[in-house]
Design a protein around this motif. Sequence first.
Motif, short mmCIF file in Angstrom:
data_model
loop_
_atom_site.label_atom_id
_atom_site.label_comp_id
_atom_site.label_asym_id
_atom_site.label_seq_id
_atom_site.Cartn_x
_atom_site.Cartn_y
_atom_site.Cartn_z
N UNK A 140 28.92 19.87 28.76
CA UNK A 140 29.96 19.10 28.04
C UNK A 140 31.28 19.86 27.90
N UNK A 141 31.21 21.17 27.72
CA UNK A 141 32.42 21.99 27.57
C UNK A 141 32.93 22.50 28.91
N UNK A 142 32.15 22.28 29.99
CA UNK A 142 32.49 22.78 31.33
C UNK A 142 32.80 24.27 31.29
N UNK A 143 31.98 25.01 30.55
CA UNK A 143 32.21 26.44 30.32
C UNK A 143 30.93 27.23 30.55
N UNK A 144 31.08 28.41 31.14
CA UNK A 144 29.95 29.32 31.34
C UNK A 144 30.37 30.74 30.98
N UNK A 145 29.40 31.52 30.50
CA UNK A 145 29.63 32.94 30.20
C UNK A 145 28.46 33.76 30.74
N UNK A 146 28.76 34.98 31.14
CA UNK A 146 27.72 35.85 31.69
C UNK A 146 28.05 37.30 31.39
N UNK A 147 27.01 38.12 31.33
CA UNK A 147 27.16 39.56 31.30
C UNK A 147 26.45 40.13 32.52
N UNK A 148 26.87 41.32 32.94
CA UNK A 148 26.24 41.90 34.12
C UNK A 148 26.46 43.39 34.18
N UNK A 149 25.86 43.98 35.20
CA UNK A 149 25.97 45.43 35.39
C UNK A 149 25.91 45.75 36.88
N UNK A 150 26.84 46.59 37.32
CA UNK A 150 26.87 47.09 38.70
C UNK A 150 26.69 48.59 38.66
N UNK A 151 25.75 49.09 39.45
CA UNK A 151 25.59 50.54 39.60
C UNK A 151 25.93 50.89 41.05
N UNK A 152 26.88 51.80 41.19
CA UNK A 152 27.40 52.14 42.51
C UNK A 152 27.12 53.61 42.80
N UNK A 153 26.26 53.86 43.80
CA UNK A 153 25.97 55.22 44.24
C UNK A 153 26.99 55.60 45.30
N UNK A 154 27.93 56.47 44.94
CA UNK A 154 29.00 56.86 45.86
C UNK A 154 28.48 57.89 46.87
N UNK A 155 28.78 57.66 48.15
CA UNK A 155 28.27 58.51 49.21
C UNK A 155 29.39 59.38 49.80
#
Length: 285
Positions: A140-155
């Motif tokens: 009804x609000x045409x709205x979404x929310x999310x949380x997340x996490x990225x882990x990046x192993x630098x080479x």
Amino acid sequence: MNINKILMLIVVLVSSPYAFAQISDVAKDSLYIQQVENDKEPDKVLHAEPLYIDLIRDLGARKGEREWNLGLGLTDNTEFDSYEALIEYEWAPADRLGLEVELPFTFYSPINGADINYIPSNQLNSIKIAAQWSFFVSEPMATSMAIGYINEFELSSFRDFGKPFIKGNVYNPFFVVAKRWGRNFHSLIYTGPMIGQDLSTNEFHTTYDINTSFHYMITGTRNFIGVEFNKTFDKKDFDMTMRPQMRLGIADDLMVGIIAGIPISRENERLSSFIRLIWEPKHKH
């Protein structure tokens, strides 16, 4: 039949295909939104996803969704050109949960007679693994929310590959909120800190990103045009790149995204371009 009736008939015949096309496009648009949102469970809102800083998976992802991305880009720097390439796979093992694995590469080419020994070495930049959970989805609000996490192993670069193999780590929690305005207009904010750790010295360096995007989805299609504003705060330094973009549907399960990069406040970077090929294999609901 008098002349007025003849003229009226001509106007009706000429205008009918255009009118029917408009009705058809609106119907397609409404049916596409309905197909995404109302015909399946759980709830999901149709949003236009930015093409450069893309999401781990659609907001409100449904179990079984998956997507392959292949990206190619060129950035003009002052002393060398850099070529980006990436391959990523994202999927939803459960409703509203998205996972992703990405391998980004960078290749460098000197310009203006620059010494090849003074430009960065080609490299597989990192191995990225990520997760995203849509904790709020309101049709009804045409709205979404999310949380997340990225882990990046630098080479290490190819020049020093394996010395060591993993030279650093980047911790990147993020928050996303998206809103669709009516049928066609979309806005999204993607923000979070990037905490880099140098494993050789155990030193940490933190920057903060705020990425905003605005899109218009073409009526009756999955195509859109829009712009991203990618902003990075680094202590007293501030960088921003504006990225006009468009997405075109090639087939039901294949799309291409075309992005231009215009630096607003970067000292060493000029114009850039990026192309993203998006393949969404069919999945069972």
